[in-house]
Scaffold this active site. Structure first.
Site, PDB file in Angstrom:
ATOM      1  N   GLU A 140       0.795  -1.247   0.000  1.00 23.36           N
ATOM      2  CA  GLU A 140       0.000   0.000   0.000  1.00 23.36           C
ATOM      3  C   GLU A 140       0.823   1.291   0.000  1.00 23.36           C
ATOM      4  OE1 GLU A 140      -2.569  -0.636   3.400  1.00 23.36           O
ATOM      5  OE2 GLU A 140      -3.624  -2.260   2.410  1.00 23.36           O
ATOM      6  N   GLU A 245      -6.237 -10.713  -1.670  1.00 18.76           N
ATOM      7  CA  GLU A 245      -6.998 -10.609  -0.410  1.00 18.76           C
ATOM      8  C   GLU A 245      -8.477 -10.542  -0.737  1.00 18.76           C
ATOM      9  OE1 GLU A 245      -5.470  -7.548   2.214  1.00 18.76           O
ATOM     10  OE2 GLU A 245      -3.420  -7.910   1.575  1.00 18.76           O
TER      11      GLU A 245
HETATM   12  C1  GLA Z   1      -4.918  -4.835   4.211  1.00 16.27           C
HETATM   13  C2  GLA Z   1      -3.724  -5.693   4.593  1.00 16.27           C
HETATM   14  C3  GLA Z   1      -4.164  -7.000   5.199  1.00 16.27           C
HETATM   15  C4  GLA Z   1      -5.282  -6.821   6.189  1.00 16.27           C
HETATM   16  C5  GLA Z   1      -6.404  -6.088   5.558  1.00 16.27           C
HETATM   17  C6  GLA Z   1      -7.618  -5.979   6.436  1.00 16.27           C
HETATM   18  O1  GLA Z   1      -5.529  -5.250   3.090  1.00 16.27           O
HETATM   19  O2  GLA Z   1      -2.881  -5.954   3.517  1.00 16.27           O
HETATM   20  O3  GLA Z   1      -3.062  -7.576   5.831  1.00 16.27           O
HETATM   21  O4  GLA Z   1      -4.809  -6.131   7.322  1.00 16.27           O
HETATM   22  O5  GLA Z   1      -5.923  -4.804   5.189  1.00 16.27           O
HETATM   23  O6  GLA Z   1      -7.345  -5.604   7.713  1.00 16.27           O
END
Ligand code: GLA
Length: 363
Positions: A140, A245
């Site tokens: 990020e 994710e």
């Molecule tokens: C981000 C992070 C994850 C997780 C999510 C939700 O996407 O990469 O590790 O912490 O947030 O909390």
């Protein structure tokens, strides 16, 4: 039980297309949730730790590493011959304050923070050299307007913190795959920013193996065609693309709640609005979830996606029910709170029957 036994394993269904992964909680890694681990061993051939390799967990104090959970995690993956992912090395969240400070609590300078980053990466990646197969090196770094996130790494080191993070990781394990991972990747300014970033890193000689598209999505968000446009644009980079994710939220997004609050602290009307299905998911929404998962998987099959990782094994584990509001009841996964496959599971399995056989193994 009987019907469960005849469920095909997801990893077999998609074996010619992509790895099927899931995120593991500490509870699961510690062996306290055998029903979830049974699902993991049956259906998934890749794992990512939900939290235990984040800085605050694995390296909570300057001279203290907590490797025990990660050792168990890697052993679980090895036992099952899985594609094991490390998540993550450099991020603005879940990183303790001390990382950015000297012994007297003053902000570190560039050299100090680079030294700290190097020690951390060499220690963590080095420990699992040859055993963790791919690392989310930076998480990020780009905002949805395409600009760098002005986090402490950026402020103290400058934008080349990414060059350094990737170089340290490469040095620690030359054979591991190294990834950049982010959300909002479907938004044009965001993916254009990520494309600029990756090209810039590549021009500086940094080898990046893959890009993680996080996939914290919802029933109608983001629009499928916008995800597809982003996948096509990101494909031009020639690195592996992964959905890292994945979860599909069926209750309202509540991103404007920036601080964690309890659902019970809100007015009853608001509670109902923000958590509309506290007892069970209505059939109509169950169906919408199945349709959404089907369209997403059809899209993944159409493109060259290397891995699809769900951000929880089952509904009861998902962060969606406790962030940003505690005490909600969401249903974002393929397996329910009783470890049973939902209609979305069948819908996902069926997508393979509908996809054109291409006969090639994309992994
Ligand atoms: C981000 C992070 C994850 C997780 C999510 C939700 O996407 O990469 O590790 O912490 O947030 O909390």
């Amino acid at each position: 039980m009987k019907s469960e036994n005849i469920q095909p394993a997801l990893k077999d269904v998609f074996k010619d297309d992509f790895y099927i992964g899931t995120a593991l909680s500490l509870n699961q890694i510690s062996g306290n949730e055998p029903d979830a681990v049974a699902l993991v061993e049956k259906h998934f051939n890749s794992i990512t730790p939900e939290n235990i390799l984040k800085w605050e967990e694995v390296h909570p104090e300057p001279d203290k590493y907590n490797f025990e959970p990660a050792d168990r995690y890697v052993a679980l993956g090895e036992k099952n011959k899985m594609h094991i992912i490390g998540h993550n090395l450099v991020w603005h969240n879940q990183t303790p304050e001390w990382v950015f400070q000297d012994e007297s609590g003053k902000p570190l300078d560039r050299e100090g923070l680079l030294k700290r980053m190097k020690e951390h990466i060499l220690a963590v990646v080095g420990r699992y050299k040859g055993r963790i197969h791919g690392w989310d090196v930076v998480n990020e770094a780009i905002l949805s307007d395409g600009q760098f996130r002005k986090n402490k790494w950026f402020e103290i080191i400058g934008e080349d913190y990414l060059v350094n993070a990737f170089e340290f990781a490469r040095r620690a394990d030359p054979d591991a795959e190294l990834y950049y991972n982010d959300y909002n990747m479907w938004k044009p300014p965001q993916y254009e920013g990520v494309i600029r970033l990756i090209k810039d890193l590549q021009s500086k000689g940094v080898k990046i193996d893959g890009l993680g598209i996080q996939g914290h999505w919802a029933l109608d968000y983001p629009p499928l065609d916008e995800i597809e446009t982003a996948i096509k644009a990101l494909s031009t980079l020639g690195v592996k693309l992964m959905i890292t994710e994945l979860d599909v939220c069926v209750i309202p997004f509540a991103d404007h709640y920036h601080n964690l609050i309890d659902l019970s602290s809100l007015e009853p009307e608001m509670q109902k609005k923000l958590s509309p299905y506290p007892d069970a998911l209505p059939d109509s929404v169950q169906k919408e979830l199945a349709e959404r998962y089907a369209e997403l998987f059809s899209l993944f099959l159409k493109h060259n996606i290397r891995r699809v990782t769900f951000w929880a094994v089952h509904d009861g584990q998902s962060w969606r029910s406790y962030m940003p509001i505690r005490g909600r009841t969401d249903y974002p996964m393929l397996f329910d709170r009783n470890y049973k496959p939902k209609p979305a599971f069948d819908a996902v399995v069926k997508t393979i029957l509908r996809s054109m056989p291409n006969g090639k193994n994309k992994k």
